[in-house]
Design a protein around this motif. Sequence first.
Motif, short mmCIF file in Angstrom:
data_model
loop_
_atom_site.label_atom_id
_atom_site.label_comp_id
_atom_site.label_asym_id
_atom_site.label_seq_id
_atom_site.Cartn_x
_atom_site.Cartn_y
_atom_site.Cartn_z
N MET A 84 0.94 -0.98 0.51
CA MET A 84 0.03 -0.10 -0.41
C MET A 84 0.92 0.95 0.19
O MET A 84 1.68 1.05 0.77
N GLU A 85 0.83 2.48 -0.80
CA GLU A 85 1.47 3.83 -0.84
C GLU A 85 0.32 4.35 0.03
O GLU A 85 -1.20 4.33 -0.31
N ALA A 86 0.92 5.25 0.57
CA ALA A 86 0.45 6.55 0.95
C ALA A 86 0.87 7.87 0.96
O ALA A 86 1.42 8.06 0.92
N THR A 87 0.71 9.17 0.86
CA THR A 87 1.23 10.20 0.97
C THR A 87 0.88 10.77 2.00
O THR A 87 0.98 10.29 3.45
N LEU A 88 2.43 11.16 2.48
CA LEU A 88 2.19 11.87 3.67
C LEU A 88 1.11 13.07 4.84
O LEU A 88 0.57 12.73 5.81
N ASP A 89 0.68 13.56 3.52
CA ASP A 89 -0.84 13.94 3.49
C ASP A 89 -1.95 13.55 3.77
O ASP A 89 -2.48 12.96 5.23
N TYR A 90 -2.25 11.97 3.87
CA TYR A 90 -3.00 11.03 4.39
C TYR A 90 -3.07 10.47 5.56
O TYR A 90 -3.41 10.25 6.34
N ALA A 91 -1.43 10.20 5.40
CA ALA A 91 -1.04 9.36 6.84
C ALA A 91 -0.99 10.18 7.43
O ALA A 91 -1.14 10.08 8.81
N GLU A 92 -1.06 11.81 7.49
CA GLU A 92 -1.40 12.46 9.18
C GLU A 92 -2.91 12.66 9.60
O GLU A 92 -2.75 12.82 10.60
N THR A 93 -3.78 12.78 8.45
CA THR A 93 -4.84 12.10 8.98
C THR A 93 -5.48 11.03 9.54
O THR A 93 -6.42 10.67 9.89
N HIS A 94 -5.34 9.78 8.56
CA HIS A 94 -5.52 8.71 8.63
C HIS A 94 -4.25 7.72 9.19
O HIS A 94 -4.37 6.52 9.05
N PHE A 95 -4.08 8.35 9.95
CA PHE A 95 -2.48 7.47 10.95
C PHE A 95 -2.98 5.73 11.06
O PHE A 95 -2.09 4.93 10.85
N SER A 96 -4.11 5.85 12.08
CA SER A 96 -4.60 4.99 13.06
C SER A 96 -5.13 4.03 11.96
O SER A 96 -4.29 3.20 12.03
N GLN A 97 -5.47 4.34 11.11
CA GLN A 97 -5.99 3.64 9.98
C GLN A 97 -4.72 2.35 8.86
O GLN A 97 -4.49 1.35 8.40
N LEU A 98 -3.46 3.42 8.89
CA LEU A 98 -2.33 2.68 7.89
C LEU A 98 -1.95 2.13 9.47
O LEU A 98 -1.80 0.94 8.92
#
Length: 80
Positions: A1-15
């Motif tokens: 899976m790939e994610a942007t830093l912006d996405y990771a910042e708001t969805h870290f628990s899901q990641l």
Amino acid sequence: MEATLDYAETHFSQLLQQVAMGEEVLLRQGAVAVARIVPVKSPPSLSRPRVGERTSAPVRWDSKSFEALDEAGMQELGLL
């Protein structure tokens, strides 16, 4: 899976949930990969020794350890 830093910042628990299920997550800043979150192969051991269980070799004392110090021995240790 790939994610942007912006996405990771708001969805870290899901990641982290995805990582806990064994998936790796590659974090990108734009088109550049900057980090990877990977699952731990085995959790760290949290076991502790049972009460009374020996964890090291016993200390061996000789009779000289319990003899009273003379004046020279006390001065050597800074007790006088």
